[in-house]
Enzyme design. Structure first.
Site, PDB file in Angstrom:
ATOM      1  N   PHE A  17       0.836  -1.217   0.000  1.00 45.97           N
ATOM      2  CA  PHE A  17       0.000   0.000   0.000  1.00 45.97           C
ATOM      3  C   PHE A  17       0.874   1.272   0.000  1.00 45.97           C
ATOM      4  O   PHE A  17       0.929   2.012  -1.005  1.00 45.97           O
ATOM      5  CB  PHE A  17      -0.916  -0.098   1.224  1.00 45.97           C
ATOM      6  CG  PHE A  17      -1.618   1.163   1.619  1.00 45.97           C
ATOM      7  CD1 PHE A  17      -2.300   1.942   0.692  1.00 45.97           C
ATOM      8  CD2 PHE A  17      -1.617   1.568   2.962  1.00 45.97           C
ATOM      9  CE1 PHE A  17      -2.959   3.109   1.085  1.00 45.97           C
ATOM     10  CE2 PHE A  17      -2.270   2.720   3.355  1.00 45.97           C
ATOM     11  CZ  PHE A  17      -2.927   3.499   2.412  1.00 45.97           C
ATOM     12  N   ILE A  18       1.601   1.522   1.074  1.00 45.66           N
ATOM     13  CA  ILE A  18       2.409   2.748   1.158  1.00 45.66           C
ATOM     14  C   ILE A  18       3.572   2.679   0.162  1.00 45.66           C
ATOM     15  O   ILE A  18       3.911   3.658  -0.506  1.00 45.66           O
ATOM     16  CB  ILE A  18       2.942   2.936   2.599  1.00 45.66           C
ATOM     17  CG1 ILE A  18       1.775   3.148   3.571  1.00 45.66           C
ATOM     18  CG2 ILE A  18       3.931   4.093   2.672  1.00 45.66           C
ATOM     19  CD1 ILE A  18       2.167   3.148   5.050  1.00 45.66           C
ATOM     20  N   ASN A  38       8.160  -9.862  -1.054  1.00 43.37           N
ATOM     21  CA  ASN A  38       7.837 -11.299  -1.159  1.00 43.37           C
ATOM     22  C   ASN A  38       6.382 -11.513  -1.598  1.00 43.37           C
ATOM     23  O   ASN A  38       5.914 -12.640  -1.662  1.00 43.37           O
ATOM     24  CB  ASN A  38       8.123 -12.031   0.158  1.00 43.37           C
ATOM     25  CG  ASN A  38       7.171 -11.651   1.272  1.00 43.37           C
ATOM     26  OD1 ASN A  38       6.306 -10.789   1.100  1.00 43.37           O
ATOM     27  ND2 ASN A  38       7.320 -12.300   2.414  1.00 43.37           N
ATOM     28  N   ASP A  59      12.823 -12.062   0.026  1.00 41.76           N
ATOM     29  CA  ASP A  59      12.366 -11.920   1.407  1.00 41.76           C
ATOM     30  C   ASP A  59      13.405 -11.174   2.236  1.00 41.76           C
ATOM     31  O   ASP A  59      14.605 -11.474   2.128  1.00 41.76           O
ATOM     32  CB  ASP A  59      12.121 -13.326   1.983  1.00 41.76           C
ATOM     33  CG  ASP A  59      11.184 -13.270   3.163  1.00 41.76           C
ATOM     34  OD1 ASP A  59      11.569 -12.718   4.210  1.00 41.76           O
ATOM     35  OD2 ASP A  59      10.043 -13.767   3.033  1.00 41.76           O
ATOM     36  N   GLN A  82       5.666  -7.513   8.671  1.00 37.56           N
ATOM     37  CA  GLN A  82       4.463  -8.215   9.071  1.00 37.56           C
ATOM     38  C   GLN A  82       3.641  -7.107   9.728  1.00 37.56           C
ATOM     39  O   GLN A  82       4.003  -6.615  10.795  1.00 37.56           O
ATOM     40  CB  GLN A  82       4.876  -9.335  10.040  1.00 37.56           C
ATOM     41  CG  GLN A  82       3.796 -10.288  10.455  1.00 37.56           C
ATOM     42  CD  GLN A  82       2.664  -9.629  11.192  1.00 37.56           C
ATOM     43  OE1 GLN A  82       1.573  -9.453  10.623  1.00 37.56           O
ATOM     44  NE2 GLN A  82       2.873  -9.234  12.415  1.00 37.56           N
ATOM     45  N   TYR A 147       3.941  -6.123  17.852  1.00 40.31           N
ATOM     46  CA  TYR A 147       4.187  -5.285  16.667  1.00 40.31           C
ATOM     47  C   TYR A 147       4.798  -3.937  17.073  1.00 40.31           C
ATOM     48  O   TYR A 147       5.812  -3.500  16.518  1.00 40.31           O
ATOM     49  CB  TYR A 147       2.872  -5.084  15.909  1.00 40.31           C
ATOM     50  CG  TYR A 147       2.937  -4.056  14.789  1.00 40.31           C
ATOM     51  CD1 TYR A 147       3.418  -4.396  13.525  1.00 40.31           C
ATOM     52  CD2 TYR A 147       2.518  -2.735  14.997  1.00 40.31           C
ATOM     53  CE1 TYR A 147       3.480  -3.448  12.506  1.00 40.31           C
ATOM     54  CE2 TYR A 147       2.571  -1.792  13.990  1.00 40.31           C
ATOM     55  CZ  TYR A 147       3.057  -2.148  12.748  1.00 40.31           C
ATOM     56  OH  TYR A 147       3.116  -1.212  11.743  1.00 40.31           O
ATOM     57  N   ASN A 176      -2.352   6.856  11.318  1.00 38.26           N
ATOM     58  CA  ASN A 176      -3.265   5.974  10.571  1.00 38.26           C
ATOM     59  C   ASN A 176      -3.313   6.376   9.096  1.00 38.26           C
ATOM     60  O   ASN A 176      -3.928   7.381   8.764  1.00 38.26           O
ATOM     61  CB  ASN A 176      -4.665   6.036  11.182  1.00 38.26           C
ATOM     62  CG  ASN A 176      -4.692   5.384  12.548  1.00 38.26           C
ATOM     63  OD1 ASN A 176      -4.137   5.908  13.502  1.00 38.26           O
ATOM     64  ND2 ASN A 176      -5.298   4.221  12.630  1.00 38.26           N
ATOM     65  N   VAL A 191      -9.443   1.197   9.407  1.00 38.32           N
ATOM     66  CA  VAL A 191     -10.899   1.380   9.522  1.00 38.32           C
ATOM     67  C   VAL A 191     -11.482   2.099   8.311  1.00 38.32           C
ATOM     68  O   VAL A 191     -12.593   1.797   7.909  1.00 38.32           O
ATOM     69  CB  VAL A 191     -11.327   2.152  10.780  1.00 38.32           C
ATOM     70  CG1 VAL A 191     -11.243   1.298  12.010  1.00 38.32           C
ATOM     71  CG2 VAL A 191     -10.609   3.456  10.938  1.00 38.32           C
TER      72      VAL A 191
END
Ligand SMILES: NC(=O)c1ccc[n+]([C@@H]2O[C@H](COP(=O)([O-])OP(=O)(O)OC[C@H]3O[C@@H](n4cnc5c(N)ncnc54)[C@H](O)[C@@H]3O)[C@@H](O)[C@H]2O)c1
Length: 325
Positions: A17-18, A38, A59, A82, A147, A176, A191
């Site tokens: 995404f980013i 990956n 990876d 992750q 995380y 976010n 969200v």
């Protein structure tokens, strides 16, 4: 267009995404880009065909993959991770292999390659429950999840490698992030993506708790600009990537109802114990260090995103390859 082809940027997680928005911006700004991904959550379709882009499937946990990807690189943006908080709680060991060992592998390789600058993704998750608002880079850091702890450890490693190996680095604590290409169907989607997905399917958005929790939502285009600017700035250390504005989830749903032309109230489910009530970041350092302030208001970002969703839905339903069940 400017030609920056003497600068070759490695983006780990560049198909995500980013990452993919940042790759677009780097290419549009005339840089040569290599992506190492990956494809666990990233997609080839997020990346353009471009003569100055090469994509390596590999990876970050593999020393061979990372050192091959680092060859000839001048600047490195490390985003691969992750990214699921709940998965990090379920399997902290596996999460740490990506987010600590994988990150360390990238940092060590970047130091050996003597890159000019390493920029890496940290997260507002390093703060845990805020003891003050807005959150500044010096606010108390007590992560609530593996995380968040992993991102905090990455920051410590980056600081250590800066002094041990002279590796200039800047860690960006994203708040976010929302925008096109965020997968609403993954268990850890933001969200905004989940709410829009429900509204466009004429279903009530699901809110855990009373919906008064507030967050600092930043558009992915602004995050891509922060990444690019950070790569070519001399600033090192840690910097929030935040708007300094907050909105609660019920207000967000009102806005989304407005932009989608729906009028679906939230469906409330019991609050999650680990949910933080309020969080927003102080963007002062972002302004001072990188001369950046967010260009997208929340209304502009949401309306752009909803348009993008509508185009995607229209494209997919027009596709001759679509097979109905
Ligand atoms: N999206 C947010 O709101 C947000 C907030 C704070 C921090 N971050 C951080 O920003 C970074 C990018 O997140 P995103 O939202 O774009 O997520 P994303 O899942 O879209 O991108 C992560 C990318 O990394 C790749 N990847 C995962 N594990 C890998 C591995 N072991 N080796 C190589 N590639 C691997 C995935 O295939 C994917 O392309 C992450 O480090 C994340 O922790 C994101």
């Amino acid at each position: 267009m400017l030609d920056h082809n003497d600068k070759r940027v490695l983006v780990t997680g560049g198909a995500g995404f980013i990452g993919s928005h940042t790759v677009d911006l780097l290419l549009a700004s005339g840089y040569s880009v290599r992506v190492l991904d990956n494809f666990s959550s990233g997609r080839q379709a997020n990346l353009p065909e471009h003569k100055h882009l090469d994509v390596m499937q590999g990876d970050i946990r593999s020393r061979e993959d990372v050192s091959a990807a680092m060859r000839g690189i001048t600047h490195c943006l490390h985003l691969a991770a992750q990214v699921s908080v709940s998965r990090s709680v379920e399997d902290p060991y596996d999460s740490a292999t990506h987010n600590i060992l994988g990150a360390l592998n990238v940092m060590q390789s970047a130091a050996q390659a003597k890159v000019t600058k390493l920029v890496y993704a940290s997260s507002a998750a390093v703060y845990g429950v805020p003891t003050q608002l807005p959150l500044t880079e010096e606010s108390c850091q007590q992560p609530l999840s593996p995380y968040g702890l992993e991102k905090w450890v990455d920051e410590r490693y980056a600081a250590l490698l800066a002094s041990l190996h002279n590796l200039p680095s800047l860690g960006l604590r994203y708040f976010n992030v929302y925008g096109p290409r965020q997968d609403p169907h993954s268990s850890y989607a933001g969200v905004v993506a989940r709410f829009i997905d429900r509204l466009l399917a004429h279903q009530a958005p699901i809110v855990y708790g009373d919906g008064h929790q507030s967050r600092d939502f930043i558009y992915v285009g602004d995050v891509a600009r922060a990444n690019l600017t950070a790569l070519f700035s001399e600033q090192c250390g840690i910097c929030n990537v935040a708007t300094g504005q907050r909105i609660n989830l019920l207000e967000l749903i009102d806005l989304l109802n407005h932009f989608t032309g729906c009028s679906l109230p939230a469906q409330h489910l019991p609050a999650k114990a680990e949910d933080i009530q309020h969080s927003y970041g102080d963007p002062q350092r972002l302004a001072e260090w990188l001369s950046l302030s967010p260009q997208w208001t929340l209304s502009e970002g949401l309306s752009e995103l909803i348009q993008d969703y509508r185009h995607t839905i229209a494209r997919e339903s027009a596709s001759p390859l679509k097979v109905s069940a």
